[in-house]
Design a protein around this motif. Sequence first.
Motif, PDB file in Angstrom:
ATOM      1  N   ILE A   1      -8.846  76.556 130.677  1.00 40.50           N
ATOM      2  CA  ILE A   1      -8.431  76.717 129.276  1.00 40.50           C
ATOM      3  C   ILE A   1      -7.050  77.358 129.191  1.00 40.50           C
ATOM      4  O   ILE A   1      -6.208  76.964 128.381  1.00 40.50           O
ATOM      5  N   ARG A   2      -6.803  78.326 130.039  1.00 43.89           N
ATOM      6  CA  ARG A   2      -5.540  79.067 129.969  1.00 43.89           C
ATOM      7  C   ARG A   2      -4.372  78.312 130.587  1.00 43.89           C
ATOM      8  O   ARG A   2      -3.231  78.440 130.126  1.00 43.89           O
TER       9      ARG A   2
ATOM     10  N   LEU B 104     -12.480  79.299 132.167  1.00 43.70           N
ATOM     11  CA  LEU B 104     -11.453  80.086 131.479  1.00 43.70           C
ATOM     12  C   LEU B 104     -10.079  79.834 132.089  1.00 43.70           C
ATOM     13  O   LEU B 104      -9.066  79.778 131.372  1.00 43.70           O
TER      14      LEU B 104
ATOM     15  N   TYR C  64     -14.354  82.204 125.825  1.00 48.44           N
ATOM     16  CA  TYR C  64     -12.939  82.279 125.455  1.00 48.44           C
ATOM     17  C   TYR C  64     -12.791  82.634 123.977  1.00 48.44           C
ATOM     18  O   TYR C  64     -11.960  83.471 123.600  1.00 48.44           O
TER      19      TYR C  64
ATOM     20  N   SER D 242     -17.750  78.451 129.071  1.00 49.33           N
ATOM     21  CA  SER D 242     -16.450  79.131 129.059  1.00 49.33           C
ATOM     22  C   SER D 242     -15.727  79.011 127.721  1.00 49.33           C
ATOM     23  O   SER D 242     -14.980  79.912 127.335  1.00 49.33           O
TER      24      SER D 242
ATOM     25  N   LYS E 274     -11.175  86.066 122.160  1.00 51.75           N
ATOM     26  CA  LYS E 274     -10.109  85.972 121.158  1.00 51.75           C
ATOM     27  C   LYS E 274     -10.528  86.516 119.793  1.00 51.75           C
ATOM     28  O   LYS E 274      -9.686  86.653 118.895  1.00 51.75           O
TER      29      LYS E 274
END
Length: 242
Positions: free
Chosen positions: A50-51, A47, A107, A103, A111
């Motif tokens: 990804i962010r 995560l 994620y 992940s 969302k």
Amino acid sequence: MSNTSNFREAIRDARTQALVGPNVIAKALPFVGGGLVLTALGTYGGLGVIRTQPGLFFPTFIGAVILELILFFVAQNAAEKGNKAIALPLLATYSLLSGYTLSGLVYLALKTPGVGISGIGFAALGCGVTFIFARQIGSNLSESDGMALSKTVSLGIIALVVVCLAQFLFAIFGVYTPTWLEIAISGIGVFLFVGSAVVDFYILPRTYRNDQYLPAALSMYLTYINLFIFILRLLIALNGRD
């Protein structure tokens, strides 16, 4: 969903055996729990990627999937042979990689309106509730019922793996599963892995000795991580529909 590996062989062995490892599941549970904790850490790391580096996630995801598949077979072989010094670090690495590849789904759940952190908690709770009931049911199955359920779940999971691989390949080329079909596939997946959880309590004590707790732990880990995945997929599909 690599727990289809050696599943048929385990069923064949269990057919003619009484309990050979009555305490193998109790000995396996700490390793199952440890693997799930490492998976959570791997998911947290994924995560973060990804962010902060979204462009980096997909290529590392593909690499993690490939390495995860290789590690599974190597770790399983070492665990089956009782080579704990090799099997344990391999299984720990496998658990971390499983979390990293998971992940992306987590994620997406975060969302998706109506899912979020509460949906993730619900999926985890579903796995815990399944464990409680599966232990009671699977430990008390008769030989005929146990073998019938084992064969049904085995065939179902093999078919599910084929469908999910096709989904993955189509998604790479931008072809995505319609929502209604995703709901159906995810629902069937939940049903099959609940069945697999019951089967574990019937098959594993008839397949592994008490000192063979690592391969038993791997089988149970895969059952519950896949159950978590399909519950989460179902929640996302139900809440993300048009």
